[in-house]
Design a protein around this motif. Sequence first.
Motif, PDB file in Angstrom:
ATOM      1  N   GLY A   1     -37.364 -94.996 -27.959  1.00  0.00           N
ATOM      2  CA  GLY A   1     -36.337 -94.013 -28.159  1.00  0.00           C
ATOM      3  C   GLY A   1     -35.295 -94.084 -27.066  1.00  0.00           C
ATOM      4  O   GLY A   1     -34.951 -95.150 -26.559  1.00  0.00           O
ATOM      5  N   LYS A   2     -34.803 -92.928 -26.649  1.00  0.00           N
ATOM      6  CA  LYS A   2     -33.744 -92.837 -25.645  1.00  0.00           C
ATOM      7  C   LYS A   2     -34.168 -93.435 -24.309  1.00  0.00           C
ATOM      8  O   LYS A   2     -33.339 -93.903 -23.547  1.00  0.00           O
ATOM      9  N   ALA A   4     -35.788 -96.121 -23.718  1.00  0.00           N
ATOM     10  CA  ALA A   4     -35.768 -97.588 -23.676  1.00  0.00           C
ATOM     11  C   ALA A   4     -34.590 -98.120 -22.870  1.00  0.00           C
ATOM     12  O   ALA A   4     -34.732 -99.091 -22.126  1.00  0.00           O
ATOM     13  N   ASP A   5     -33.422 -97.484 -22.996  1.00  0.00           N
ATOM     14  CA  ASP A   5     -32.240 -97.947 -22.267  1.00  0.00           C
ATOM     15  C   ASP A   5     -32.273 -97.582 -20.793  1.00  0.00           C
ATOM     16  O   ASP A   5     -31.450 -98.055 -20.024  1.00  0.00           O
ATOM     17  N   GLU A   6     -33.189 -96.703 -20.408  1.00  0.00           N
ATOM     18  CA  GLU A   6     -33.247 -96.238 -19.021  1.00  0.00           C
ATOM     19  C   GLU A   6     -34.505 -96.729 -18.309  1.00  0.00           C
ATOM     20  O   GLU A   6     -35.005 -96.080 -17.393  1.00  0.00           O
ATOM     21  N   SER A   7     -35.006 -97.873 -18.705  1.00  0.00           N
ATOM     22  CA  SER A   7     -36.255 -98.388 -18.136  1.00  0.00           C
ATOM     23  C   SER A   7     -36.156 -98.653 -16.632  1.00  0.00           C
ATOM     24  O   SER A   7     -37.161 -98.616 -15.928  1.00  0.00           O
ATOM     25  N   LYS A   8     -34.943 -98.879 -16.104  1.00  0.00           N
ATOM     26  CA  LYS A   8     -34.789 -99.094 -14.661  1.00  0.00           C
ATOM     27  C   LYS A   8     -35.087 -97.826 -13.866  1.00  0.00           C
ATOM     28  O   LYS A   8     -35.371 -97.888 -12.683  1.00  0.00           O
ATOM     29  N   MET A   9     -34.994 -96.677 -14.532  1.00  0.00           N
ATOM     30  CA  MET A   9     -35.230 -95.404 -13.850  1.00  0.00           C
ATOM     31  C   MET A   9     -36.706 -95.010 -13.860  1.00  0.00           C
ATOM     32  O   MET A   9     -37.088 -94.100 -13.129  1.00  0.00           O
ATOM     33  N   LEU A  10     -37.500 -95.676 -14.681  1.00  0.00           N
ATOM     34  CA  LEU A  10     -38.872 -95.225 -14.927  1.00  0.00           C
ATOM     35  C   LEU A  10     -39.915 -96.263 -14.558  1.00  0.00           C
ATOM     36  O   LEU A  10     -39.729 -97.459 -14.773  1.00  0.00           O
ATOM     37  N   ARG A  44     -21.577 -99.602 -17.452  1.00  0.00           N
ATOM     38  CA  ARG A  44     -21.997 -98.434 -18.202  1.00  0.00           C
ATOM     39  C   ARG A  44     -22.515 -97.416 -17.200  1.00  0.00           C
ATOM     40  O   ARG A  44     -23.060 -97.784 -16.165  1.00  0.00           O
ATOM     41  N   THR A  45     -22.318 -96.168 -17.496  1.00  0.00           N
ATOM     42  CA  THR A  45     -22.819 -95.143 -16.604  1.00  0.00           C
ATOM     43  C   THR A  45     -24.176 -94.691 -17.098  1.00  0.00           C
ATOM     44  O   THR A  45     -24.429 -94.642 -18.298  1.00  0.00           O
ATOM     45  N   SER A  46     -25.031 -94.380 -16.174  1.00  0.00           N
ATOM     46  CA  SER A  46     -26.356 -93.910 -16.542  1.00  0.00           C
ATOM     47  C   SER A  46     -26.314 -92.404 -16.702  1.00  0.00           C
ATOM     48  O   SER A  46     -25.535 -91.723 -16.039  1.00  0.00           O
ATOM     49  N   PRO A  47     -27.162 -91.861 -17.575  1.00  0.00           N
ATOM     50  CA  PRO A  47     -27.220 -90.401 -17.673  1.00  0.00           C
ATOM     51  C   PRO A  47     -27.841 -89.829 -16.402  1.00  0.00           C
ATOM     52  O   PRO A  47     -28.554 -90.518 -15.680  1.00  0.00           O
ATOM     53  N   PRO A  48     -27.580 -88.553 -16.129  1.00  0.00           N
ATOM     54  CA  PRO A  48     -28.186 -87.943 -14.945  1.00  0.00           C
ATOM     55  C   PRO A  48     -29.713 -88.014 -15.013  1.00  0.00           C
ATOM     56  O   PRO A  48     -30.302 -87.954 -16.093  1.00  0.00           O
ATOM     57  N   VAL A  52     -32.719 -87.751 -18.238  1.00  0.00           N
ATOM     58  CA  VAL A  52     -33.748 -88.739 -18.554  1.00  0.00           C
ATOM     59  C   VAL A  52     -35.143 -88.119 -18.365  1.00  0.00           C
ATOM     60  O   VAL A  52     -36.048 -88.344 -19.165  1.00  0.00           O
ATOM     61  N   LEU A  53     -35.294 -87.298 -17.323  1.00  0.00           N
ATOM     62  CA  LEU A  53     -36.561 -86.593 -17.123  1.00  0.00           C
ATOM     63  C   LEU A  53     -36.873 -85.700 -18.320  1.00  0.00           C
ATOM     64  O   LEU A  53     -38.011 -85.652 -18.793  1.00  0.00           O
ATOM     65  N   GLY A  54     -35.884 -85.003 -18.844  1.00  0.00           N
ATOM     66  CA  GLY A  54     -36.068 -84.173 -20.031  1.00  0.00           C
ATOM     67  C   GLY A  54     -36.529 -84.996 -21.221  1.00  0.00           C
ATOM     68  O   GLY A  54     -37.437 -84.596 -21.955  1.00  0.00           O
ATOM     69  N   TRP A  55     -35.916 -86.164 -21.408  1.00  0.00           N
ATOM     70  CA  TRP A  55     -36.342 -87.042 -22.504  1.00  0.00           C
ATOM     71  C   TRP A  55     -37.801 -87.448 -22.326  1.00  0.00           C
ATOM     72  O   TRP A  55     -38.564 -87.471 -23.278  1.00  0.00           O
ATOM     73  N   LEU A  56     -38.155 -87.766 -21.081  1.00  0.00           N
ATOM     74  CA  LEU A  56     -39.546 -88.156 -20.803  1.00  0.00           C
ATOM     75  C   LEU A  56     -40.500 -87.004 -21.112  1.00  0.00           C
ATOM     76  O   LEU A  56     -41.488 -87.182 -21.825  1.00  0.00           O
ATOM     77  N   LEU A  57     -40.211 -85.823 -20.587  1.00  0.00           N
ATOM     78  CA  LEU A  57     -41.115 -84.687 -20.773  1.00  0.00           C
ATOM     79  C   LEU A  57     -41.195 -84.232 -22.225  1.00  0.00           C
ATOM     80  O   LEU A  57     -42.217 -83.674 -22.646  1.00  0.00           O
ATOM     81  N   ASP A  58     -40.151 -84.465 -23.009  1.00  0.00           N
ATOM     82  CA  ASP A  58     -40.150 -84.094 -24.421  1.00  0.00           C
ATOM     83  C   ASP A  58     -40.780 -85.154 -25.315  1.00  0.00           C
ATOM     84  O   ASP A  58     -41.021 -84.903 -26.496  1.00  0.00           O
ATOM     85  N   SER A  59     -41.037 -86.324 -24.779  1.00  0.00           N
ATOM     86  CA  SER A  59     -41.605 -87.410 -25.574  1.00  0.00           C
ATOM     87  C   SER A  59     -43.051 -87.092 -25.958  1.00  0.00           C
ATOM     88  O   SER A  59     -43.850 -86.686 -25.116  1.00  0.00           O
TER      89      SER A  59
END
Length: 192
Positions: A1-2, A4-10, A44-48, A52-59
């Motif tokens: 999901g969302k 996947a594009d932020e794998s560098k943050m996780l 590209r700018t990364s989301p705050p 991304v934490l919200g996306w993780l916790l809602d997954s």
Amino acid sequence: GKLADESKMLDLEWHAGFITKARIATPSEYDDDGDEDETEGEKRTSPPLEKVLGWLLDSPSARFLRELTVGIVIRDDENSYGNVAKAIGSRYLPSLRSLFLGDFTYEDTELNWSTLGNLEPMYAALPNLERLKLRSGSMKLGTIVLPKLRELTVITGGMDAKAARAIASAQWPSLEVMSLQIGPEPGPAALQ
């Protein structure tokens, strides 16, 4: 999901199809100018981080998340965890047992350039939290109610009197270990 594009943050650990341990941080490649996409040569700018934490916790995959570590939020002199605490507090996380806010090095930012902001909104969302580690230049702890907390670690460049009173009056009947590492804070807000 969302995510996947932020794998560098996780950095995630999985067990039986679920995320059990997560570390989230803004990578050094992300800055105000964006992250360069090597394949297209575009920025590209990364989301705050808190988004991304919200996306993780809602997954649904994070339903049984037991350990959460939050590294650097933003790589400048305004490294604040206030929105991280709000993101955590707006969810109910009964599986979370360990939380570390402020996992960064001096190469990321100076300790006293970071602030935890107001942490009080997140306590009710963490009914089974057993370990809490806070590392920041300043913090607003509010009324602490963590009935299952067994271990508290605070590392700070200075602690004001309100934060010290919050620790002294906290409701944590299960607490076994407390480590307070307090350095001098410049200015009149220093604990005396």
